[in-house]
Design an enzyme around this catalytic site. Sequence first.
Site, mmCIF file in Angstrom:
data_model
loop_
_atom_site.group_PDB
_atom_site.id
_atom_site.type_symbol
_atom_site.label_atom_id
_atom_site.label_comp_id
_atom_site.label_asym_id
_atom_site.label_seq_id
_atom_site.Cartn_x
_atom_site.Cartn_y
_atom_site.Cartn_z
ATOM 1 N N SER A 12 0.661 -1.242 0.019
ATOM 2 C CA SER A 12 0.019 0.082 -0.123
ATOM 3 C C SER A 12 0.845 1.201 0.125
ATOM 4 O O SER A 12 2.009 1.377 0.508
ATOM 5 C CB SER A 12 -0.733 -0.088 1.229
ATOM 6 O OG SER A 12 -1.326 1.274 1.506
ATOM 7 N N TYR A 22 -1.772 -1.038 11.135
ATOM 8 C CA TYR A 22 -2.248 -1.666 10.008
ATOM 9 C C TYR A 22 -0.966 -1.334 8.973
ATOM 10 O O TYR A 22 -0.481 -2.221 8.220
ATOM 11 C CB TYR A 22 -3.670 -1.298 9.447
ATOM 12 C CG TYR A 22 -3.724 -1.471 7.937
ATOM 13 C CD1 TYR A 22 -3.949 -2.620 7.296
ATOM 14 C CD2 TYR A 22 -3.558 -0.198 7.284
ATOM 15 C CE1 TYR A 22 -4.154 -2.789 5.904
ATOM 16 C CE2 TYR A 22 -3.522 -0.381 5.832
ATOM 17 C CZ TYR A 22 -3.883 -1.498 5.164
ATOM 18 O OH TYR A 22 -3.949 -1.636 3.702
ATOM 19 N N LYS A 54 2.270 -3.709 6.646
ATOM 20 C CA LYS A 54 2.635 -3.624 5.214
ATOM 21 C C LYS A 54 4.220 -3.348 5.032
ATOM 22 O O LYS A 54 4.867 -4.111 4.325
ATOM 23 C CB LYS A 54 1.873 -2.447 4.434
ATOM 24 C CG LYS A 54 0.261 -2.608 4.356
ATOM 25 C CD LYS A 54 0.017 -3.864 3.520
ATOM 26 C CE LYS A 54 -1.473 -4.328 3.184
ATOM 27 N NZ LYS A 54 -1.864 -5.661 2.918
HETATM 28 N N1 UFG Z 1 -13.263 10.773 3.848
HETATM 29 C C1 UFG Z 1 -14.185 11.647 3.924
HETATM 30 N N2 UFG Z 1 -15.334 11.070 4.733
HETATM 31 C C2 UFG Z 1 -15.413 9.700 4.893
HETATM 32 C C3 UFG Z 1 -14.483 8.891 4.481
HETATM 33 C C4 UFG Z 1 -13.309 9.237 3.998
HETATM 34 O O1 UFG Z 1 -14.213 12.828 4.041
HETATM 35 O O2 UFG Z 1 -16.495 9.517 5.234
HETATM 36 C C5 UFG Z 1 -11.895 11.276 3.355
HETATM 37 C C6 UFG Z 1 -10.741 11.160 3.953
HETATM 38 O O3 UFG Z 1 -10.517 11.978 4.958
HETATM 39 C C7 UFG Z 1 -9.671 10.890 3.248
HETATM 40 C C8 UFG Z 1 -10.520 10.209 1.657
HETATM 41 O O4 UFG Z 1 -11.901 10.615 2.000
HETATM 42 O O5 UFG Z 1 -9.181 12.236 2.669
HETATM 43 C C9 UFG Z 1 -10.096 8.874 1.445
HETATM 44 O O6 UFG Z 1 -10.268 8.090 2.775
HETATM 45 P P1 UFG Z 1 -10.229 6.650 2.779
HETATM 46 O O7 UFG Z 1 -10.655 6.200 4.092
HETATM 47 O O8 UFG Z 1 -11.239 6.183 1.549
HETATM 48 O O9 UFG Z 1 -8.758 6.263 2.380
HETATM 49 P P2 UFG Z 1 -7.605 6.596 3.059
HETATM 50 O O10 UFG Z 1 -6.792 7.201 2.224
HETATM 51 O O11 UFG Z 1 -7.614 7.057 4.508
HETATM 52 O O12 UFG Z 1 -7.100 4.904 3.162
HETATM 53 C C10 UFG Z 1 -6.676 4.243 2.257
HETATM 54 C C11 UFG Z 1 -6.787 2.916 2.650
HETATM 55 C C12 UFG Z 1 -5.853 2.369 3.548
HETATM 56 C C13 UFG Z 1 -4.414 2.497 3.183
HETATM 57 C C14 UFG Z 1 -4.467 3.977 2.846
HETATM 58 C C15 UFG Z 1 -3.122 4.537 2.304
HETATM 59 O O13 UFG Z 1 -8.187 2.525 2.941
HETATM 60 O O14 UFG Z 1 -5.964 0.823 3.580
HETATM 61 O O15 UFG Z 1 -5.198 4.634 1.863
HETATM 62 O O16 UFG Z 1 -3.048 5.651 2.308
HETATM 63 F F1 UFG Z 1 -3.641 2.244 4.080
#
Ligand code: UFG
Length: 342
Positions: A127, A152, A156
């Site tokens: 990741s 988590y 990785k």
């Molecule tokens: N977000 C919102 N509202 C929500 C959910 C997410 O505004 O209800 C925003 C988050 O703040 C972030 C973006 O949407 O800015 C993406 O969030 P995600 O949770 O979809 O994804 P992340 O980038 O946080 O996490 C993903 C994977 C992880 C991995 C990570 C690596 O889910 O497994 O990328 O950066 F580790």
Amino acid sequence: MSKILVTGGTGFIGSHTVVELQEAGYGVIIVDNLSNSKAETVDNIEKITGVRPEFENFDLSDRGAVLNFFLRHKGEINAVIHFAAFKAVGESVHKPLEYYRNNVNSLMNILEGMKYTGVANLVFSSSCTVYGQPDKLPVTEGTPRKPAESPYGNTKTVNEDIIRDFCHEEKQINGLALRYFNPIGAHPSSLIGESPVGIPNNLVPYITQTAAGLRKELSIFGDDYDTPDGTPIRDYIDVVDLSKAHVVAIKRLLEGKNKSNYEYFNIGTGKGLSVLELVNAFKKATGVALPYKIVGRRAGDIVKIWADTTLANTELGWKAEVPIEQTLLNAWNWEKRCRGIK
Ligand code: UFG
């Protein structure tokens, strides 16, 4: 016909990869303990491809079960794609031992099984989390990794290191890690997709569930970041495109085209999109306007990240192809099918 062991093959990325492997002519054995997926996914893979993958249900953190599996299939498996892992960032903070035990032991058991039964090739599901908040964008494979933000994320990083060190010693084994950016979407058939248990943590499942009326509104976690519209930026990669990267990685290893016996590649689109841009793209793709509100920042979120995919483009000959609107439409069609919405 080469046969590939796909661990976690009934999960989100795993199931899509099984489809792409079978469509490319590979045989597949799935191992999954269904801890976060359903057995009916195997039926749906068969519906899409016309081929039923073999399926075994056991826990890969059980060393005896894994070694037994490899012995039973000795001489039959040409490569392994290892997806099976716990993946909830927030949960991992509260259950570090469960995450390390499951994610790290599973990998070590698989490597041991490979070594003792002569399976030479492993593709590992890594990741972009290993980069943390990079100092320079876009991130290349040369960008230094940073200390992980969560157990988590650390599994990785640690698992990449285990594969690197193992391959350094076991020259007959080839490891290849794919560092995914943000995988989203669903198969265009709407027969497989992402099925989070409970309230989704990730953005796109939350969006599709809100559009389906299961959630009142999307909470956007902060609009005061140092980005053009103030919301965080990610590189959202279509799950079918991502799955195809695994097929080319397997082909590379089976044909001996790898340049060293441990390699790693960024798998993204190379384009960053903000949360608001994604919400707007969803509306454009589906015609559904999403109720949302801006709330406070989410702890541990990085501000912006997107991939430099030059290495995957040139070395693997792989490139993301599906336009974001199509990806979001596929995700929406999958949600509608799950909820019985016409
Ligand atoms: N977000 C919102 N509202 C929500 C959910 C997410 O505004 O209800 C925003 C988050 O703040 C972030 C973006 O949407 O800015 C993406 O969030 P995600 O949770 O979809 O994804 P992340 O980038 O946080 O996490 C993903 C994977 C992880 C991995 C990570 C690596 O889910 O497994 O990328 O950066 F580790």
